[in-house]
Design a protein around this motif. Structure first.
Motif, short mmCIF file in Angstrom:
data_model
loop_
_atom_site.label_atom_id
_atom_site.label_comp_id
_atom_site.label_asym_id
_atom_site.label_seq_id
_atom_site.Cartn_x
_atom_site.Cartn_y
_atom_site.Cartn_z
N GLN A 97 0.84 -1.20 0.00
CA GLN A 97 0.00 0.00 0.00
C GLN A 97 0.88 1.26 0.00
O GLN A 97 2.02 1.24 0.47
CB GLN A 97 -0.91 0.01 1.24
CG GLN A 97 -1.88 -1.16 1.31
CD GLN A 97 -2.95 -1.11 0.25
OE1 GLN A 97 -3.36 -0.03 -0.18
NE2 GLN A 97 -3.40 -2.28 -0.20
N GLN A 98 0.31 2.36 -0.49
CA GLN A 98 1.08 3.60 -0.63
C GLN A 98 1.58 4.13 0.71
O GLN A 98 2.68 4.67 0.80
CB GLN A 98 0.24 4.67 -1.34
CG GLN A 98 0.19 4.51 -2.85
CD GLN A 98 1.59 4.48 -3.46
OE1 GLN A 98 2.42 5.37 -3.24
NE2 GLN A 98 1.87 3.42 -4.23
N ASP A 99 0.77 4.00 1.78
CA ASP A 99 1.24 4.52 3.08
C ASP A 99 2.44 3.73 3.59
O ASP A 99 3.33 4.29 4.25
CB ASP A 99 0.11 4.52 4.11
CG ASP A 99 -0.51 3.14 4.33
OD1 ASP A 99 -0.30 2.24 3.47
OD2 ASP A 99 -1.20 2.95 5.34
N ARG B 21 5.43 4.95 1.50
CA ARG B 21 5.84 6.30 1.96
C ARG B 21 6.68 6.20 3.23
O ARG B 21 7.70 6.87 3.37
CB ARG B 21 4.62 7.18 2.19
CG ARG B 21 4.06 7.83 0.93
CD ARG B 21 3.11 8.97 1.27
NE ARG B 21 1.97 8.52 2.05
CZ ARG B 21 0.83 8.06 1.51
NH1 ARG B 21 0.71 7.98 0.19
NH2 ARG B 21 -0.16 7.68 2.29
N GLU B 22 6.23 5.37 4.17
CA GLU B 22 7.00 5.21 5.41
C GLU B 22 8.39 4.62 5.12
O GLU B 22 9.38 5.07 5.70
CB GLU B 22 6.26 4.30 6.40
CG GLU B 22 5.22 5.01 7.22
CD GLU B 22 4.70 4.14 8.36
OE1 GLU B 22 3.75 4.59 9.01
OE2 GLU B 22 5.23 3.04 8.60
N THR C 246 3.12 1.60 13.49
CA THR C 246 3.29 2.22 12.19
C THR C 246 2.60 1.39 11.10
O THR C 246 2.26 0.23 11.31
CB THR C 246 4.79 2.35 11.84
OG1 THR C 246 5.36 1.02 11.81
CG2 THR C 246 5.53 3.19 12.88
N ALA C 247 2.42 2.02 9.93
CA ALA C 247 1.84 1.30 8.80
C ALA C 247 2.73 0.13 8.40
O ALA C 247 2.24 -0.95 8.04
CB ALA C 247 1.63 2.25 7.62
N ASP D 28 1.40 -3.75 8.40
CA ASP D 28 1.45 -4.54 7.18
C ASP D 28 2.31 -5.79 7.35
O ASP D 28 1.94 -6.87 6.90
CB ASP D 28 1.99 -3.68 6.03
CG ASP D 28 1.84 -4.36 4.68
OD1 ASP D 28 0.69 -4.55 4.24
OD2 ASP D 28 2.86 -4.72 4.07
#
Length: 642
Positions: free
Chosen positions: A157-159, A162-163, A230-231, A235
């Motif tokens: 996923q994009q988040d 990004r992290e 955190t994301a 995940d």
């Protein structure tokens, strides 16, 4: 005349086999209740059901009267047209239902798709298409279907991305380095397969003035980057593991971490979590655990490391030999303590640029494989021992890797099987001693049936899982064991790193035992699904390969005998196909289960498990992963062993 007794009703989880028979899973010690095909009531494997039981001719049998909870509501398969209607035929052969497509994204027949069931009560059950995966038979489509069928996602996923990208700007600084043991000047190296993309463990060697030496096991410090909440962490927890298929790896962590920041590349500073052992002779005299910074000076492949161990003229021969001598000592001690020593070849399909399988490679365990294995096992065991001593044996906040003793019934079946093909396994009232297993495994080394017996023995073993309750590891013969050495690809290792940090810093432990046990169950399930995905991708390529060899005579070994046929394993590819008993026209053959054989009624000719045979492939079905065979020749035997 007495009134009719009301049948028993039991609520539990159902398991459905590929043959279509069901079993209600009963508690340990009780026999599972069989459920015939016509009594499944639409229940699928993993569903919670209410079963009505009654006494059959031989045993108690059941019938599903209600599905209480569905384990799955999404399925992957082929879209097929029947008249005006479109159905999904699931890839998983245990899912005997077909789903009527009533909506969702459009896709034509002949495509693979993921569907979500919207109405279980209709006949047939209704579903909508969530996503089309591509044309049936296309390599990438089939791989996507294997992953989707087990809920593994290829993309992040994009988040999460990004992290991961953001970690480059705050990777580490001098203040972080100052908190760590600086080992950048210590000889450090990695040993990995030649096609490895990431390097999550390294070893180091340092001679000390008093004649002793240090060996370090250095693991990528994923916990420095992936923080709780955190994301990235959410995940990774969901994925729980990396997945290794025939043509690709689906990593647990995005490539910014798995292939870069947490990959222990040569000539690059990297943050690590380390277990460092001081050794005098072959005895460990001191241990140190903590965060470090390293710089690997050499990347070995396994072949290069093996060559270095045997050639004194090559650089690092002396250092690698010293490490290997210690590793051999560890291996010898494990055997003495009763570790079960399986030494199986790894079968790997070789693909060309079109993703077509052109052959198979068998990777054998070599001295360099054993070297790495022993040092990783040592680090895992020592970390588990340290945390157990610090927290106490009754705590349930640490994640152990446990392996229960084998099931008594399965052991008896293994002993019967071995007797039938001429080998002996002595059982006791307590089951089997690990040393007895090792004696038996050593006795079959180099024989035609070695691979078959290894496989049968492994299937007898309990499955190793993650748990917060420590019962030890039967196969390794360790009292305390955990996974510490691969947090790049296993979420439990990341949790172990976090717990070790708390223990070393004296931090108060506030983790919830319930949450940790849930994570252990989840990680164990995802690990099993990842292994199933890997096997499925290999099976697909085996069938594709055998499709190119229809009509050829090939060597094989009988890998199974049932009432309807003989299973034969191809020597080259490991592909398994079936010879139907009805195709044996020289006689009428009957299945002899206790002899693991099919025996001719008139000729008394025997086709027995482990027999070497010559066979011919007559047909293949890549979609169903089926190979049909006929026998050409076998060793004639009219006196079955056992």
């Amino acid at each position: 005349m007495p009134g009719k007794i009301k049948p028993n009703r039991i609520t539990g989880v159902i398991d459905v086999t590929r043959s279509g028979k069901g079993f209600l899973i009963m508690p340990e010690g009780a026999k599972d209740i069989p459920i015939p095909k016509d009594g499944l009531g639409g229940a699928l494997s993993g569903d919670v059901v209410v079963v009505e039981t009654r006494k059959g001719r031989v045993e108690e049998i059941g019938r599903v009267i209600k599905v209480v909870e569905r384990k799955k509501s999404s399925f992957v398969g082929e879209l097929v047209r029947k008249g005006e209607d479109l159905y999904l035929k699931p890839d998983d052969t245990r899912v005997y239902l077909e789903f009527l497509i009533v909506g969702g994204v459009g896709a034509p027949a002949g495509q693979k798709a993921i569907v979500d069931v919207t109405n279980w009560d209709s006949t047939p059950a209704q579903a909508t298409i969530r996503r089309a995966l591509g044309q049936v038979g296309n390599h990438d489509t089939e791989i996507r279907a294997i992953l989707a069928g087990r809920n593994f996602e290829s993309d992040f996923q994009q988040d999460v991305i990004r992290e991961a990208e953001g970690l480059y700007t705050r990777a580490w600084d001098e203040a972080e380095i100052a908190k760590r043991r600086d080992m950048r000047d210590t000889l450090t190296l990695t040993i990995d397969p030649d096609d490895a993309k990431d390097f999550d463990d390294a070893i180091s060697y340092k001679a000390l003035p008093d004649g002793s030496f240090e060996i370090g096991v250095h693991i990528a410090d994923v916990s420095h980057f992936v923080r709780p909440g955190t994301a990235l962490d959410r995940d990774a927890q969901k994925r729980a593991t990396s997945v290794y298929l025939v043509d690709r790896t689906i990593p647990m962590l995005p490539p910014q971490l798995s292939e870069d920041l947490c990959s222990l590349r040569p000539d690059t500073d990297r943050l690590t979590y380390s277990a460092i052992f001081t050794i005098k002779g072959t005895s460990i005299t001191d241990r140190w655990f903590g965060r470090t910074i390293i710089r690997s000076q050499k990347r070995f492949t396994y072949d290069e490391a093996d060559a270095t161990l045997t050639d004194a003229s090559l650089p690092l021969h002396a250092e690698l030999t010293a490490i290997n001598t210690f590793a051999q000592h560890l291996r010898k001690k494990r055997v003495e303590y009763g570790a079960v020593m399986f030494d199986r070849d790894e079968l790997k399909p070789i693909l060309n640029e079109k993703k077509e399988v052109i052959g198979f490679k068998r990777n054998k365990s070599t001295p360099s494989h054993h070297l790495i294995e022993e040092l990783m096992l040592l680090a895992n065991r020592e970390v588990a021992t340290l945390v157990t001593k610090a927290l106490g044996k009754k705590q349930h906040v640490f994640l152990y890797r446990i392996h229960d003793v084998p099931n008594a019934e399965k052991l008896e079946q293994l002993a019967v099987f071995l007797r039938a093909i001429g080998y002996q396994l002595t059982l006791s009232g307590k089951g089997v001693d690990q040393k007895e297993l090792n004696r038996m495994l050593a006795s079959v080394k180099g024989t035609p049936e070695e691979s078959l017996i290894n496989t049968a023995t492994i299937r007898t073993m309990s499955r190793a899982v993650y748990a917060t309750k420590n019962i030890g590891h039967f196969g390794l013969s360790f009292k305390d064991y955990a996974h510490f050495t691969s947090p790049i690809r296993r979420y439990p290792d990341l949790l172990v790193h976090r717990m070790l940090t708390k223990v070393l810093s004296g931090e108060k432990i506030t983790d919830s035992p319930t949450v940790m046990e849930e994570l252990a169950v989840h990680a164990s399930e995802r690990e099993a699904e990842a292994a199933d995905a890997e096997r499925s991708s290999i099976k697909m390529k085996q069938v594709e390969y055998m499709a190119k060899h229809v009509g050829e005579e090939r060597p094989g070994v009988i890998a199974g005998v049932t009432e309807w046929g003989i299973y034969v394993e191809d020597r080259e590819s490991g592909a398994e196909g079936m010879v139907r008993l009805a195709s044996l026209t020289d006689d009428t053959y009957e299945y002899a289960p206790r002899k693991f054989a099919a025996i001719g009624v008139k000729t008394k000719r025997v086709y027995r498990l482990g027999d070497e045979v010559t066979f011919k492939v007559t047909a293949t079905d890549v979609r169903e992963r089926i190979i049909d065979m006929v026998l050409i020749a076998t060793v004639v035997d009219t006196e079955p062993r056992g």
